[in-house]
Motif scaffolding. Sequence first.
Motif, PDB file in Angstrom:
ATOM      1  N   SER A  39       0.578   3.681  -3.165  1.00  0.00           N
ATOM      2  CA  SER A  39       0.022   5.016  -2.937  1.00  0.00           C
ATOM      3  C   SER A  39       0.998   6.111  -3.343  1.00  0.00           C
ATOM      4  O   SER A  39       0.623   7.087  -4.003  1.00  0.00           O
ATOM      5  CB  SER A  39      -0.381   5.174  -1.473  1.00  0.00           C
ATOM      6  N   THR A  40       2.269   5.988  -2.971  1.00  0.00           N
ATOM      7  CA  THR A  40       3.246   7.008  -3.349  1.00  0.00           C
ATOM      8  C   THR A  40       3.497   7.013  -4.854  1.00  0.00           C
ATOM      9  O   THR A  40       3.654   8.075  -5.462  1.00  0.00           O
ATOM     10  CB  THR A  40       4.573   6.786  -2.606  1.00  0.00           C
ATOM     11  N   ALA A  67       0.389   8.451  -6.628  1.00  0.00           N
ATOM     12  CA  ALA A  67       0.311   9.879  -6.302  1.00  0.00           C
ATOM     13  C   ALA A  67       1.312  10.664  -7.142  1.00  0.00           C
ATOM     14  O   ALA A  67       1.007  11.753  -7.653  1.00  0.00           O
ATOM     15  CB  ALA A  67       0.566  10.099  -4.816  1.00  0.00           C
ATOM     16  N   VAL A  76       0.833  -1.208   0.000  1.00  0.00           N
ATOM     17  CA  VAL A  76       0.000   0.000   0.000  1.00  0.00           C
ATOM     18  C   VAL A  76       0.865   1.254   0.000  1.00  0.00           C
ATOM     19  O   VAL A  76       0.573   2.238  -0.694  1.00  0.00           O
ATOM     20  CB  VAL A  76      -0.948  -0.021   1.214  1.00  0.00           C
ATOM     21  N   SER A  77       1.956   1.243   0.776  1.00  0.00           N
ATOM     22  CA  SER A  77       2.852   2.397   0.794  1.00  0.00           C
ATOM     23  C   SER A  77       3.468   2.642  -0.579  1.00  0.00           C
ATOM     24  O   SER A  77       3.494   3.778  -1.075  1.00  0.00           O
ATOM     25  CB  SER A  77       3.957   2.169   1.825  1.00  0.00           C
TER      26      SER A  77
END
Length: 418
Positions: A165-166, A169, A161-162
């Motif tokens: 998401s980054t 983004a 997820v980290s």
Amino acid sequence: MEQVASPRVVSLMRSPLFVGVVFVAIVVQVCGVPVLTLFTGGGTWDSALPPAVVVTLTVLACLTQAAALMLAASRPVLAMMATVLLYLIVAVALAVPNWASPMHLVIAIAMFALGTARPTSVAVAWAAFAVLGALVALASWAASLGAPAERVIGFLLTEGVSLASTSFAGVALGILWAVLERRAARARQRALDLEEEQAAAIERSRVAERGRIAQELHDVAGQHLAGLVSLCDATTELAPAHPEQALRLIEEVRAEGRYAAASLYGALGDLRAVEEVTHAPTPDLRDLDTLAGFWRERGMDVSVQVRGDLDLVPVVVSATAYRAVQEGLSNAAKHAAGASVEVDVIVDADRLRVRVSNDAASRARTDEAHLGLGWGLDGLREKFALIEGTVDATDDGTGGWLLSVDVPFAEVRESVRD
């Protein structure tokens, strides 16, 4: 057609200073806590490689990952894939995934560059491919350790997820940046196009005005100067036998020269205004004394009376009205030699009225109708029509002439706002 990265992004990514800042920011987070823990004896070491080797290799991986951003200017896909691969080397090959999490920031920067340099669908597809590949590599490594399924899933949820998401983004921000850059580029191009159109329109206007002036100069040279030559020839022939008639012809030469000078002054004044518009301010009603002084030096009896505050008159109205007075004085010089001329300017709260009147000529001429082309008054009417003004030129019934203009200020201000 392939999209080109923003020049500002290209310049930033190629900067060694930018790479150095990113490297320092990442390596402190990646190695800071683990190294401090190891050297204070607060943790255990499970890797087969010595701590110094792992730390050294991790620092080199962080440096290489930061340096890979320099490729983002020309090869954004390769730069992005390199940052992901170097992250996997630290997380999987060196078996320190908890150290590698801060490296997601460098991946996000590479994703941003990718979003600015590639179409949206292409950038998103490459981002999804890289993130999915990284998750598969992390899952395979975690499973190879023999960890329970729930721990593998928990690890993937945390790390995956980290990373996802980054990464997404970064791509989203890059796409947004590219959209805003394209809009700004279109706006700049529209401004340049408008500037070019305005310059072309001004040049067309100047060419047309030069053409009008050239025709007026041709009229003066072809008509008045030819008349001067004819009168001089006749004077030469008459002088020996008829001196009195020769003297009268000389007076005709003098009058004809005055008319030619008046026409040339008006035309050359217009030409100077057209050619030197950027070098001198446009004359307006505040320059009436200078204009009247010019004609007084040439023998004309000119009086100027101003009632009201000229500073209240809009600039465009004042300049156009000055041109009307200039035309009226030139016409008086051409058609009413020796006559006195009165210039009356009345400034009210909401309108401007200007009158140029002259008495009858002291000596009538039989060829008055051929002294001008009539273009001056027609041009004035066109100019005043643009500012909602009116021009009236009439015989006063006693042999004199009256030129009057009337401009309502409210109409001019309303047209300027529109």
